[in-house]
Enzyme design. Structure first.
Site, PDB file in Angstrom:
ATOM      1  N   ASP A 122       0.819  -1.213   0.000  1.00 14.02           N
ATOM      2  CA  ASP A 122       0.000   0.000   0.000  1.00 14.02           C
ATOM      3  C   ASP A 122       0.851   1.260   0.000  1.00 14.02           C
ATOM      4  OD1 ASP A 122      -2.453  -1.128  -0.101  1.00 14.02           O
ATOM      5  OD2 ASP A 122      -2.931  -0.898   2.016  1.00 14.02           O
ATOM      6  N   LYS A 163      -3.685   3.199  -2.835  1.00 14.83           N
ATOM      7  CA  LYS A 163      -4.934   3.899  -3.131  1.00 14.83           C
ATOM      8  C   LYS A 163      -4.851   5.308  -2.566  1.00 14.83           C
ATOM      9  CE  LYS A 163      -7.377  -0.423  -2.315  1.00 14.83           C
ATOM     10  NZ  LYS A 163      -8.271  -1.103  -1.378  1.00 14.83           N
ATOM     11  N   MET A 223      -8.327   8.875   8.620  1.00 11.86           N
ATOM     12  CA  MET A 223      -8.601   9.503   7.324  1.00 11.86           C
ATOM     13  C   MET A 223      -9.510  10.721   7.465  1.00 11.86           C
ATOM     14  SD  MET A 223      -9.042   5.897   5.242  1.00 11.86           S
ATOM     15  CE  MET A 223      -9.672   5.015   6.678  1.00 11.86           C
TER      16      MET A 223
END
Length: 477
Positions: free
Chosen positions: A250, A272, A385
């Site tokens: 990641d 991502k 996030m």
């Protein structure tokens, strides 16, 4: 190399120990554990040690050593008194009879050195400095001991039980070598380490049933990389990364973690970012299956913990459907890592008796969270996030009844040398961060526990600020 490393079989053989102090007792325990019969000459002997020596058939002479004392069929002599003259005399007597001797206080008088030992019966690992620095050997032995899973002992026994069957199955030595390399670094070994020895034996028997030329089956590892500090990798994660042949990683896996991976492994970036995926999730799932089906060991390396906002469950569902062996290695999630490195306890008797983990990603300019449930007394709220949507999050929380003066902290690049902790209130934090050059990943902690940061902060990195990455999303995991 001043000593030839050997393992000496002393089972049911007599050894002589002169001395009864602390070091002598340590030597006696090592010899007894190896199955030796220990005879001891010493005026004072610990009662527990005396009992063990007598139970093993050893003889005890409760007096100081005398010059006319002689060995009686001993294969090893240890001089462990606090009198150098006595120790040297014992060593001379042993050497006259060509019996190896160890003098605990004098390496020059010793034929052998007792190493620091890591026990994983029937596997034994020994570390020696050749008597130059026993403490250094012990410290290194302790480090190695921590790195070797307890299951290695059972694994060694399993190999011993199947050696003849494997030899009969594979006449070619190279075929045998490949078989054991696969078993000892693949799902057989990992089943032992994960506490399932029955499955390990079944898998080994299944491998034995295959024809010598059959291609080995692949397997997959879902590994949590933690929040960034490579010292927070688990031993299992590190071990599996060394044997992986393909690694799908990641964006949130730090460079310092990537440096720990087997350098021969193929590295596949599947990171991502918000509204832009390098590889869509369905393609990541498909790659895992394809690499494993080709007979390779494939690791899916994810920041934090794969089962906490990491979509790990989705990835292994497809593996399970295709009956591909896999295992999940938990990682230190960002909440635990960042909170610990910033001195902010997530729970505290005087501040918070519960903690909530939520994600704060913007969707169509809004954040959909159970605001009323987040505004509760005695609770810490951790938002992953959440940097992009921080103004919305702060406004919604205050509208739901949260005190505008509630302490809040944004932890930037937690656990890394570039870590920064931005403390304010839930009302003032968005404005504070507008004036800061914040670099991802970040984590938001809200609650009165944040007030403990000033007192409990122990991690004060001094590395320079990293260069800004305009393509990065502000995410914690």
């Amino acid at each position: 190399m001043n000593h030839l490393p050997l393992f000496f079989d002393v089972r049911n053989r007599r050894c002589l120990l002169v001395g009864g102090g602390r070091i002598a007792a340590r030597r006696a325990r090592a010899m007894l554990r190896a199955g030796a019969v220990v005879d001891i000459i010493a005026p004072d002997i610990d009662p527990a040690l005396r009992d063990r020596i007598e139970e093993a058939g050893g003889r005890i002479v409760a007096r100081p050593w005398q010059p006319d004392d002689r060995t009686d069929g001993h294969v090893l002599v240890v001089a462990a008194t606090d009198d150098p003259g006595v120790n040297n005399a014992v060593a001379s007597m042993a050497r006259e009879r060509n019996i190896p001797v160890n003098v605990v206080t004098d390496a020059r008088q010793s034929d052998i050195a007792f190493p620091s030992i890591i026990h994983r019966e029937p596997l034994t690992v020994a570390v020696s400095s050749g008597s130059a620095s026993p403490l250094l050997a012990k410290l290194l032995g302790d480090r190695i001991d921590a790195l070797i899973p307890a299951g290695y002992g059972y694994l060694a026994g399993l190999v011993g039980r199947y050696r003849h069957a494997v030899r009969e199955k594979f006449a070619n030595p190279e075929d045998r070598k490949r078989f054991w390399e696969r078993a000892l670094t693949g799902n057989v070994a990992e089943s032992v380490f994960s506490g399932n020895p029955g499955l390990a034996e079944s898998l080994l028997e299944r491998e034995l049933e295959k024809a010598p030329g059959d291609s080995p089956g692949g397997e997959a590892y879902l590994i949590g990389a933690g929040p960034g500090d490579p010292d927070l990798l688990t031993f299992r994660a590190w071990r599996l990364l060394q044997q992986s042949e393909v690694v799908l990683y990641d964006r949130l896996v730090s460079d310092r973690i990537l440096d720990q991976i087997n350098p021969e492994a193929a590295m596949v970036y599947v990171g991502k970012q918000r509204a832009r995926h390098a590889v869509p999730q369905r393609n990541i799932n498909r790659l895992l299956v394809e690499y494993a089906r080709s007979g390779r060991r494939v690791a899916r390396l994810k920041g934090g913990d794969p089962f906490i906002f990491g979509r790990g469950g989705e990835e292994i569902e497809l593996l399970a459907r295709h009956r591909i062996p896999f295992q999940v290695v938990p990682g230190v999630t960002a909440a635990a890592g960042c909170a610990s490195y910033s001195g902010i306890p997530l729970t505290h008797r005087d501040h918070a008796q519960s903690v909530r983990f939520v994600t704060g990603q913007l969707r169509d300019g809004s954040v959909d969270l159970p605001w009323d449930q987040l505004v509760q007394p005695g609770q810490t709220v951790v938002i992953y996030m959440g940097l992009k949507g921080l103004p919305v999050i702060a406004g919604e929380l205050v509208a739901a009844g949260m005190d505008p003066d509630m302490p809040a902290a944004l932890i930037e690049q937690g656990t890394m040398p570039s870590q920064k902790v931005h403390c304010a209130t839930i009302a003032t934090l968005p404005g504070l961060l507008e004036r800061q050059n914040v670099h991802p990943p970040t984590l938001l902690i809200i609650g009165t526990v944040v007030t403990l940061h000033g007192t409990l902060n122990w991690f004060e990195p001094s590395a320079p600020e990293p260069e800004e990455n305009p393509d990065s999303d502000h995410a914690a995991e």
